[in-house]
Design a protein around this motif. Structure first.
Motif, PDB file in Angstrom:
ATOM      1  N   ASN A   8       0.863  -1.184   0.000  1.00 61.99           N
ATOM      2  CA  ASN A   8       0.000   0.000   0.000  1.00 61.99           C
ATOM      3  C   ASN A   8       0.898   1.231   0.000  1.00 61.99           C
ATOM      4  O   ASN A   8       1.807   1.351   0.821  1.00 61.99           O
ATOM      5  N   SER A   9       0.675   2.104  -0.946  1.00 65.34           N
ATOM      6  CA  SER A   9       1.448   3.346  -0.998  1.00 65.34           C
ATOM      7  C   SER A   9       0.512   4.526  -1.149  1.00 65.34           C
ATOM      8  O   SER A   9      -0.494   4.454  -1.862  1.00 65.34           O
ATOM      9  N   ARG A  10       0.832   5.560  -0.441  1.00 64.09           N
ATOM     10  CA  ARG A  10       0.058   6.799  -0.503  1.00 64.09           C
ATOM     11  C   ARG A  10       1.007   7.936  -0.810  1.00 64.09           C
ATOM     12  O   ARG A  10       2.070   8.049  -0.203  1.00 64.09           O
ATOM     13  N   LEU A  11       0.608   8.754  -1.755  1.00 64.21           N
ATOM     14  CA  LEU A  11       1.447   9.889  -2.106  1.00 64.21           C
ATOM     15  C   LEU A  11       0.578  11.089  -2.424  1.00 64.21           C
ATOM     16  O   LEU A  11      -0.563  10.958  -2.892  1.00 64.21           O
ATOM     17  N   LYS A  12       1.126  12.221  -2.148  1.00 63.77           N
ATOM     18  CA  LYS A  12       0.455  13.485  -2.477  1.00 63.77           C
ATOM     19  C   LYS A  12       1.450  14.309  -3.275  1.00 63.77           C
ATOM     20  O   LYS A  12       2.481  14.739  -2.750  1.00 63.77           O
ATOM     21  N   SER A  13       1.158  14.493  -4.551  1.00 65.72           N
ATOM     22  CA  SER A  13       2.067  15.247  -5.421  1.00 65.72           C
ATOM     23  C   SER A  13       1.566  16.673  -5.575  1.00 65.72           C
ATOM     24  O   SER A  13       0.364  16.920  -5.723  1.00 65.72           O
ATOM     25  N   ILE A  14       2.495  17.601  -5.529  1.00 66.30           N
ATOM     26  CA  ILE A  14       2.170  19.019  -5.655  1.00 66.30           C
ATOM     27  C   ILE A  14       2.879  19.566  -6.889  1.00 66.30           C
ATOM     28  O   ILE A  14       4.109  19.600  -6.943  1.00 66.30           O
ATOM     29  N   ALA A  15       2.115  19.960  -7.872  1.00 67.85           N
ATOM     30  CA  ALA A  15       2.667  20.614  -9.054  1.00 67.85           C
ATOM     31  C   ALA A  15       2.505  22.127  -8.897  1.00 67.85           C
ATOM     32  O   ALA A  15       1.769  22.601  -8.018  1.00 67.85           O
ATOM     33  N   ALA A  16       3.205  22.876  -9.717  1.00 66.71           N
ATOM     34  CA  ALA A  16       3.070  24.333  -9.672  1.00 66.71           C
ATOM     35  C   ALA A  16       1.618  24.715  -9.931  1.00 66.71           C
ATOM     36  O   ALA A  16       1.000  24.219 -10.876  1.00 66.71           O
ATOM     37  N   THR A  17       1.068  25.557  -9.086  1.00 70.03           N
ATOM     38  CA  THR A  17      -0.321  25.967  -9.232  1.00 70.03           C
ATOM     39  C   THR A  17      -0.547  26.559 -10.612  1.00 70.03           C
ATOM     40  O   THR A  17       0.194  27.439 -11.054  1.00 70.03           O
ATOM     41  N   GLU A  18      -1.549  26.032 -11.286  1.00 72.68           N
ATOM     42  CA  GLU A  18      -1.797  26.436 -12.660  1.00 72.68           C
ATOM     43  C   GLU A  18      -2.537  27.764 -12.714  1.00 72.68           C
ATOM     44  O   GLU A  18      -3.420  28.034 -11.903  1.00 72.68           O
ATOM     45  N   SER A  35      -7.122  28.486  -3.889  1.00 72.89           N
ATOM     46  CA  SER A  35      -8.336  27.667  -3.864  1.00 72.89           C
ATOM     47  C   SER A  35      -8.312  26.561  -4.911  1.00 72.89           C
ATOM     48  O   SER A  35      -9.125  25.637  -4.846  1.00 72.89           O
ATOM     49  N   VAL A  36      -7.413  26.654  -5.893  1.00 70.27           N
ATOM     50  CA  VAL A  36      -7.342  25.635  -6.946  1.00 70.27           C
ATOM     51  C   VAL A  36      -5.888  25.149  -7.048  1.00 70.27           C
ATOM     52  O   VAL A  36      -5.193  25.429  -8.024  1.00 70.27           O
ATOM     53  N   PRO A  37      -5.416  24.418  -6.042  1.00 74.29           N
ATOM     54  CA  PRO A  37      -4.035  23.942  -6.084  1.00 74.29           C
ATOM     55  C   PRO A  37      -3.891  22.761  -7.033  1.00 74.29           C
ATOM     56  O   PRO A  37      -4.866  22.080  -7.347  1.00 74.29           O
ATOM     57  N   GLN A  38      -2.689  22.522  -7.481  1.00 72.60           N
ATOM     58  CA  GLN A  38      -2.402  21.357  -8.318  1.00 72.60           C
ATOM     59  C   GLN A  38      -1.909  20.225  -7.402  1.00 72.60           C
ATOM     60  O   GLN A  38      -0.740  19.832  -7.443  1.00 72.60           O
ATOM     61  N   ILE A  39      -2.797  19.723  -6.576  1.00 75.42           N
ATOM     62  CA  ILE A  39      -2.444  18.661  -5.632  1.00 75.42           C
ATOM     63  C   ILE A  39      -3.203  17.401  -6.012  1.00 75.42           C
ATOM     64  O   ILE A  39      -4.429  17.418  -6.145  1.00 75.42           O
ATOM     65  N   ARG A  40      -2.478  16.315  -6.184  1.00 70.23           N
ATOM     66  CA  ARG A  40      -3.079  15.028  -6.516  1.00 70.23           C
ATOM     67  C   ARG A  40      -2.881  14.069  -5.354  1.00 70.23           C
ATOM     68  O   ARG A  40      -1.741  13.789  -4.963  1.00 70.23           O
ATOM     69  N   ASP A  41      -3.981  13.581  -4.806  1.00 68.82           N
ATOM     70  CA  ASP A  41      -3.936  12.552  -3.777  1.00 68.82           C
ATOM     71  C   ASP A  41      -4.065  11.198  -4.454  1.00 68.82           C
ATOM     72  O   ASP A  41      -5.052  10.942  -5.157  1.00 68.82           O
ATOM     73  N   VAL A  42      -3.087  10.342  -4.236  1.00 69.12           N
ATOM     74  CA  VAL A  42      -3.053   9.046  -4.902  1.00 69.12           C
ATOM     75  C   VAL A  42      -2.854   7.944  -3.866  1.00 69.12           C
ATOM     76  O   VAL A  42      -2.022   8.079  -2.964  1.00 69.12           O
ATOM     77  N   GLU A  43      -3.640   6.892  -3.987  1.00 71.38           N
ATOM     78  CA  GLU A  43      -3.438   5.704  -3.164  1.00 71.38           C
ATOM     79  C   GLU A  43      -3.409   4.487  -4.075  1.00 71.38           C
ATOM     80  O   GLU A  43      -4.261   4.340  -4.953  1.00 71.38           O
ATOM     81  N   ARG A  44      -2.403   3.624  -3.857  1.00 66.54           N
ATOM     82  CA  ARG A  44      -2.252   2.427  -4.674  1.00 66.54           C
ATOM     83  C   ARG A  44      -2.148   1.206  -3.768  1.00 66.54           C
ATOM     84  O   ARG A  44      -1.454   1.236  -2.742  1.00 66.54           O
TER      85      ARG A  44
END
Length: 828
Positions: free
Chosen positions: A165-175, A224-233
């Motif tokens: 089980n892996s959990r990651l939260k990636s943050i890209a530059a706010t678009e 209010s509109v961040p480029q954050i992706r919550d991913v769970e695998r």
């Protein structure tokens, strides 16, 4: 359990900003901070309207800058909190202030090249707040077991089970977002109908939410509109089977069943485009003088059972949208955020079922030597199901990349049979051969083979050679991926005027680009009457995102390869004081019909800049579209197909030298083990379509000629010290540009006379890792330091090669810096 914290781009000096890195004629290198993309500004969409009072000859005046706290009386625009470029102050020390400089080009456009070097007015701060290395938490569990049955001949049942089980939260530059806001809006009468004139056209009034003349487009980044992706695998694998002997012979058998299931879930907050359009383009003034943006008469138009959410008109000049957040970025109000944002989600399941059975043993004796063999078969079924919510399927994310993705569903079955044989021809000469028959339901049948011969003329010397083939059918993603919409910046269009002006007109490549642009329908003029087209209006009224599309390709062909190796192995025979093993190998690999997912910028480059294919004759030009006709200023590329393709051929050749040395230091009671691996690559070529476009990548960034690894182990009792050194060789990109005047020097760029070109090369890099391990019977603990000397990745200009804010990426370089780690392992 594994836990890695994130490293932000701004946490490392090597990636702190977006820079121009130049090498000058004297060999010196200068790094110059550059602007990013506009932020916290408003773009006038009607700057060509002759009724406007602004200077039409100064292109910089189409941008209006947010200056918090400025009153209308202080503003040179007469609008509170907003001013022209002249009111944002001088550029930071050491940088040329284009906005306040003289008319250095003598073209009446004093500010036309102005771009403010302030984090507040560009996206540098958003880039620094993005991940350089993402955080991840990972938990894994493994169990294995076996039970001796002895029903007939040493039968044994065994099983294995794995869970990850892996959990990651990636943050890209706010678009950035840049909605179009009309300067005029319609009115409603008391019955909710649009008021029209005698011709039936709506009677328009000034938009109270747009204080600027004409239409406008705010360019902002919002907290209010961040480029954050919550991913769970999650990954689960189970294997169970039986093994045993066959009678009293030397033969053994094994059969097993395995099942793998991987599940991935992703969620990302997005700006919901239909509501954004309503809140911006459908704003009206009702009979009471209030602003509304709901769909008129929703009960009649949508059905009585369908209740729409109350629309919230957005004031895009509200200061809170620029500086209202915790991090200094803007934020929506609660009502605005509730109406405009939501989550885009995806759930993907990949499954694999496999049955495998094989037997191995001796066939017969021949000339006093035993011939061994193995035979087996395998059945495999692969499935993929990827489901997206409706915002993903329809691409309803208001962004340059709408994240559009259909639902991917597919499966395949593969049946294989294989066999191996080992023939000792002489006591010191052995021949091994293997063959595999593959039947893939979507790509047909293929037989591959491998053969190896080994000859030992001396006890300490072995000469061997091998040859073989392989077959790989496109995987599930390459076959079945549903169409996905995306986009890249319009600045990737080589034909827009800003890119044309950056060319060296004496360079033949520049002439090729211009001729290809003309062949593609872009209109050019000769600004200095020298007979050479050098100017176009394309992109002078802003650039739009270039849409891209990618998806599975059912016309792909399977990959095949041929490989050859020749090896000399030597083990020193003269002393028992130490062991020394050497192996020198030559290898050659040729892959045909390699499946690739080309990037959009690569396709555009191959279409417009490949000197072997003038006049848009490159096959890649079939993957690029331009609308043609209409407004020449906005005739930007409007399509790039980045779906999977087969490329003609890839070849790689090289020499490996591996060494291993073992000895004991008796007086210290220490065992020493030292091994090295050196690779000298001789060839790395790619042929996209035919021999004319063959590209030699050897020595470029990412494919160095030399790689070296050294591992030294000192073992004393339960303690071990381990040191590893790694070397990546230097790299130089192809087609280096010619030196030209540098527009980013901290002096007058058009009068300095300095000549430079982009840094498109890297030096070799050494890394050193050091660790200490203590072992007992069932457990071990280790601690150490990776990248002991804190070596940074090499830096190149942002336009040269793969990089993250200039730091070379995707090439094996370390982005973490000096890292301390500790691990504990236990067995039960």
């Amino acid at each position: 359990m594994f836990d890695r914290s994130r490293v932000l781009t701004g946490d490392r000096d090597f990636s702190r900003s977006y820079r121009s890195i130049e090498v000058f004629d004297d060999g010196s290198i200068q790094t110059i901070d550059r602007d990013g993309f506009f932020d916290n500004v408003i773009l006038s969409l009607d700057f060509t309207d002759p009724s406007l009072s602004f200077d039409q000859d100064d292109a910089s005046e189409i941008f209006f800058f947010f200056v918090p706290g400025m009153s209308a009386a202080q503003s040179d625009l007469g609008i509170a909190n907003w001013g022209s470029y002249a009111q944002i102050g001088p550029a930071p020390s050491g940088l040329y202030d284009y906005g306040s400089g003289p008319d250095v080009q003598n073209d009446g456009q004093r500010g036309s090249t102005n771009f403010p070097y302030f984090d507040f007015y560009n996206d540098q701060d958003e880039r620094r707040a993005a991940d350089l290395v993402g955080e991840i938490e990972r938990i894994s569990a493994v169990t294995t077991g076996k039970v001796q049955l002895d029903w007939w001949r040493n039968e044994e049942v065994f099983f294995e089970a794995y869970y990850l089980n892996s959990r990651l939260k990636s943050i890209a530059a706010t678009e950035q977002i840049f909605p179009d806001v009309p300067g005029m809006i319609p009115q409603e009468d008391a019955n909710g109908n649009i008021i029209v004139d005698g011709t039936g056209a709506p009677v328009l009034i000034d938009n109270p939410l747009n204080p600027f003349p004409g239409d406008m487009a705010p360019i902002i980044t919002l907290e209010s509109v961040p480029q954050i992706r919550d991913v769970e695998r999650e990954q689960f694998r189970f294997v169970t089977g039986l093994r045993g002997d066959i009678g009293d012979s030397s033969w053994t058998w094994e059969g097993y069943y395995s099942y793998d299931r991987g599940i991935g879930f992703q969620a990302q907050k997005i700006l919901f485009e239909p509501h954004l359009v309503q809140a911006t383009q459908m704003v009206r003034m009702n009979a009471s003088g209030d602003l509304v943006c709901d769909i008129p008469n929703p009960t009649i138009q949508l059905g009585a059972f369908d209740t729409q959410q109350t629309c919230v008109p957005i004031d895009w000049t509200n200061p809170n949208l620029y500086v209202g957040g915790k991090t200094g970025e803007g934020v929506f109000s609660k009502d605005e955020e509730r109406y405009l944002t939501g989550n885009r989600t995806n759930r993907t399941v990949v499954e694999q079922t496999m049955w495998n059975a094989f037997a191995t043993g001796d066939l017969f004796d021949w000339n006093g030597r035993t011939i061994g063999a193995a035979i087996g078969a395998e059945f495999r079924q692969d499935r993929i199901t990827s489901q997206n919510d409706i915002t993903g399927v329809l691409g309803l994310n208001a962004a340059e990349n709408p994240l559009q993705e259909g639902e991917t569903i597919g499966e395949r079955e593969i049946v294989e049979a294989f066999g191996e044989i080992s023939i000792p021809i002489l006591d010191n000469l052995n021949f091994d051969a293997a063959a595999r028959f593959t039947d893939e339901e979507n790509f047909g049948q293929e037989t591959t083979w491998r053969a190896r011969v080994a000859y030992a003329p001396l006890d300490y010397l072995v000469l061997s050679a091998s040859a073989g083939t392989s077959f790989r059918a496109p995987n599930l993603r390459e076959q079945f991926l549903a169409d996905q919409g995306g986009g890249i910046s319009g600045s990737n269009d080589p034909c827009i005027n800003v890119n044309i002006q950056a060319l060296d007109m004496s360079d033949p490549l520049s002439q090729l680009i211009i001729q290809n642009c003309i062949a593609d329908g872009v209109v050019f003029t000769d600004s200095n009457n020298d007979g050479q087209p050098d100017t176009t209006v394309l992109g002078t009224q802003g650039v739009t995102t270039i849409p891209t599309s990618t998806g599975g390709n059912n016309t792909l062909e399977a990959e095949t390869s041929d490989s050859y190796t020749a090896t000399i192995q030597f083990s020193q025979p003269w002393t028992s004081e130490f062991d020394l093993d050497l192996a020198l190998s030559y290898w050659s690999i040729e892959i045909t019909n390699t499946v690739e997912e080309p990037t959009a910028d690569f396709i555009i480059e191959q279409c417009y800049q490949n000197q072997d294919f003038p006049n848009l004759s490159s096959g890649f030009c079939d993957l690029v579209g331009r609308p043609g006709g209409g407004n020449q200023a906005s005739n930007i590329l409007n399509f790039v197909d980045v779906s999977f393709i087969n490329i003609g051929e890839q070849t790689a050749k090289g020499i490996d030298l591996n060494t291993r040395m073992l000895w004991t230091i008796d007086r210290l009671g220490t065992d020493v083990a030292w091994s090295t691996a050196t690779t000298k690559q001789l060839e790395q070529e790619v042929q996209i379509f035919g021999p004319d476009d063959r590209d030699d990548n050897l020595g470029e960034i990412g494919t160095p000629e030399y790689k070296f690894t050294s591992t030294l182990s000192l073992l004393r009792g339960d303690w071990e010290v381990l040191m590893q050194n790694r070397y990546y060789g230097k790299g130089q990109q192809d087609d280096s540009e010619l030196p030209r005047g540098n527009p980013f020097l901290p002096s007058n760029p058009f009068q300095s006379g300095a000549q430079s070109r982009d840094v498109d090369f890297v030096d070799g890099v050494w890394y050193t890792d050091l660790s200490l391990t203590y072992r007992l019977e069932n457990w071990a603990i280790s601690a150490g330091v990776n990248n002991l000397l804190d070596e940074s990745p090499p830096l190149i200009d942002v336009t040269e090669g793969p990089n993250r804010n200039n730091a070379v990426s995707s090439s094996g370089y370390d982005f973490f810096g000096r890292t301390v780690f500790a691990t504990v392992s236990a067995g039960f």
